[in-house]
Design an enzyme around this catalytic site. Structure first.
Site, PDB file in Angstrom:
ATOM      1  CE1 TYR A 262      64.845  21.467 -26.684  1.00 46.78           C
ATOM      2  CE2 TYR A 262      65.072  21.585 -24.291  1.00 46.78           C
ATOM      3  CZ  TYR A 262      65.208  22.160 -25.546  1.00 46.78           C
ATOM      4  OH  TYR A 262      65.716  23.428 -25.662  1.00 46.78           O
TER       5      TYR A 262
ATOM      6  CG  ASN B 163      70.938  25.425 -31.965  1.00 53.17           C
ATOM      7  OD1 ASN B 163      72.014  25.106 -32.459  1.00 53.17           O
ATOM      8  ND2 ASN B 163      70.514  24.916 -30.814  1.00 53.17           N
ATOM      9  NE  ARG B 164      65.499  23.238 -32.732  1.00 54.52           N
ATOM     10  CZ  ARG B 164      66.072  23.849 -31.693  1.00 54.52           C
ATOM     11  NH1 ARG B 164      67.271  24.390 -31.838  1.00 54.52           N
ATOM     12  NH2 ARG B 164      65.461  23.933 -30.530  1.00 54.52           N
TER      13      ARG B 164
ATOM     14  CD  GLU C 116      70.052  26.628 -22.831  1.00 54.80           C
ATOM     15  OE1 GLU C 116      69.699  27.804 -22.621  1.00 54.80           O
ATOM     16  OE2 GLU C 116      69.796  26.011 -23.879  1.00 54.80           O
TER      17      GLU C 116
ATOM     18  CG  HIS D 205      71.881  28.705 -26.441  1.00 50.48           C
ATOM     19  ND1 HIS D 205      71.053  28.709 -27.538  1.00 50.48           N
ATOM     20  CD2 HIS D 205      73.068  28.209 -26.892  1.00 50.48           C
ATOM     21  CE1 HIS D 205      71.689  28.241 -28.589  1.00 50.48           C
ATOM     22  NE2 HIS D 205      72.921  27.930 -28.223  1.00 50.48           N
TER      23      HIS D 205
ATOM     24  N   GLY E  24      68.048  35.318 -31.184  1.00 49.15           N
ATOM     25  CA  GLY E  24      67.988  36.767 -31.033  1.00 49.15           C
ATOM     26  C   GLY E  24      67.473  37.232 -29.694  1.00 49.15           C
ATOM     27  CG  ASP E  25      64.353  34.906 -27.873  1.00 41.64           C
ATOM     28  OD1 ASP E  25      65.332  34.214 -28.234  1.00 41.64           O
ATOM     29  OD2 ASP E  25      63.224  34.416 -27.630  1.00 41.64           O
ATOM     30  CD  GLU E  26      68.030  31.632 -26.137  1.00 38.33           C
ATOM     31  OE1 GLU E  26      69.189  31.173 -26.199  1.00 38.33           O
ATOM     32  OE2 GLU E  26      67.010  30.938 -26.360  1.00 38.33           O
TER      33      GLU E  26
END
Length: 488
Positions: A286, A186-187, A308, A226, A126-128
């Site tokens: 990661y 995304n998890r 990204e 993203h 939501g914050d992207e």
């Protein structure tokens, strides 16, 4: 005293630094698991971004961005303006009931064709929100230019492009990463290494919508947009031991090629000093688990990248035109790569020429893709400038293999498979026109019956003649013996 205040300030700053979130929403627990290397730890920690303070400036940072209502209006207006090459549909609703709108762009929207399908998904977090803005720009640019720009025309005429501007509209409204239930989408997908949220009914509605969507449409490739870094990320995203290291999927070369298409077409992504070539293996960056990218590849036969596209998760709205120009050619070229590279074709049966929804494998790559159910078309993305052995198979048919040398452009290879011959079929003979309507086996059996009848009749006639001859001989013998008796 100054020293004391300095140490206190440093301690607070360092604590805040460690509690930050990652661009892809990384693990908040074990950092740099499995390594004691200080420089590795520092490089890893650089990927953490400070969580947005929801109590300050939340209204200001969204100024100039499309609200959810604005987004819905923009999607519907696009559908009306570009109705000849698009259709608008929803794949479901968010937790709070907002429709997950999709724009499909094609010269035959809504129709099934022997063409590859590609999807873009924005605003997973939501914050992207940059992705949702750029995807609306992408749709409008194609609509405005497909009659005059060769690349736009190529996409419209040869690809079914599906655009979901916002997967997480509730998170956008709340100015936070997770959805309305504060779950990181995304998890929330099935994971190959660890059973996460195994019951599909307990998954978030946005996650279920994506999974059902891919059950209905056979996507060849896709990408999610993203923010928080500048790199094209490819599978695998996780490792079996949760350690951070390069973990390649079977199509590692192909994914590196796809990621490089986006990176090299970008204004400056390929110039990254942190990520060579502007691309990275997810697990090497990661590890994450329950990600959408790996699930697409494992369960849906879809080659997905995680892009990204902005170092700043929520840049000022006046930067959006520049970000669009930086990413425009990357977004277009990645979609066009579906028809400009790889090997494509259809699978047919030699017995009548009907399409066979078989499978395609590449020798040496442990991954199978399925042909379409209606047209039996396949679209196999591959790293160019290589020699490949392509195998087409279908249950009940003999597999067929061919070698190709794949250059920079795409290749077209159709397969015609022969049915497997059973032992019963080996007994069949070619049907004679005098036995129309009968099977070859029936004709063969009928021929044998006629032959047996002739032999049986011949034997019976012979036995009758033999019996008559025997009776006549007995009669003559009896008559002669009677004459001798009378003379005596």
């Amino acid at each position: 005293m100054k020293l004391l205040f300095s140490l206190l300030f440093f301690s607070l700053a360092f604590s805040s630094f460690l509690s930050s979130s990652v661009a892809r929403g990384g693990e908040r627990t074990s950092l740099c698991s499995g390594t004691n290397n200080v420089s590795s730890y520092v490089n890893y920690a650089r990927r953490f971004l400070v969580e947005d303070d929801q109590s300050q400036g939340s209204v200001d940072k969204a100024r100039g961005y499309l609200t959810n209502s604005d987004l819905e209006k923009a999607v519907k207006e696009f559908g009306e303006r570009c109705s000849s090459i698009s259709r608008i549909y929803s794949i479901g609703k968010s937790v709070n009931g907002f429709p997950l709108w999709v724009i499909e762009i094609s010269d035959k929207p809504g129709a099934e064709e022997p063409e590859p399908a590609f999807k873009y998904i924005g605003n997973v977090h939501g914050d992207e929100p940059v992705g949702r803005e750029l995807l609306i720009h992408l749709a409008n640019w194609i609509c405005d230019n497909y009659l005059k720009d060769p690349l736009a025309r190529l996409i419209v005429e040869n690809v079914h492009l599906h655009i979901l501007p916002s997967m997480n509209p509730d998170g956008f409204s709340l100015r936070r990463r997770g959805n309305a239930n504060n779950v990181d989408l995304n998890r929330d997908f099935p994971d190959q290494f660890f059973p996460l949220n195994g019951d599909i009914n307990s998954r978030q509605p946005e996650t279920r919508a994506i999974m059902n969507w891919l059950g209905e449409i056979h996507f060849t490739a896709s990408a999610s947009l993203h923010g928080g870094a500048l790199v094209a990320n490819y599978p695998w995203d996780g490792t079996g031991d949760k350690r951070r290291n390069y973990y390649a999927c079977p199509d590692d070369d192909t994914f590196r090629f796809m990621a490089s298409i986006y990176s090299r077409s970008h204004h400056n992504m390929s110039l990254s000093t942190e990520f060579p070539g502007g691309i990275t293996n997810g697990a090497s960056w990661y590890p994450i688990y329950g990600g959408m990218q790996d699930w697409n590849y494992i369960h849906a036969g879809c080659f997905e990248l995680t892009l990204e596209i902005s170092d700043n998760k929520w840049p000022n709205a006046d930067e959006l035109p520049v970000l669009w120009e930086y990413n425009k050619m990357s977004l277009l070229n990645l979609v066009a790569s579906l028809v400009k590279t790889g090997v494509h074709g259809r699978i047919f049966s030699s017995d009548g020429g009907r399409p066979l929804p078989g499978s395609i494998m590449i020798k040496g790559i442990n991954y199978t893709i399925k042909a379409g159910s209606l047209f039996a078309d396949y679209h196999r993305l591959l790293n160019p400038a290589e020699r490949y052995e392509v195998v087409a198979s279908m249950p009940g048919y003999k597999s067929k293999t061919t070698w190709i040398v794949l250059g920079e452009s795409a290749m077209s290879v159709d397969f015609i498979l022969d049915p497997e011959v059973t032992a019963m079929e080996n007994l069949r003979i070619i049907c004679d026109c005098s036995y129309c309507g009968k099977s070859k086996l029936e004709n063969l059996w009928g021929f044998h019956l006629e032959f047996y009848y002739i032999i049986l009749i011949t034997i019976l006639v012979f036995l009758c003649v033999l019996l008559i001859w025997r009776m006549r001989l007995n009669f003559l013998n009896h008559r002669q013996s009677t004459k001798k008796s009378s003379q005596v």
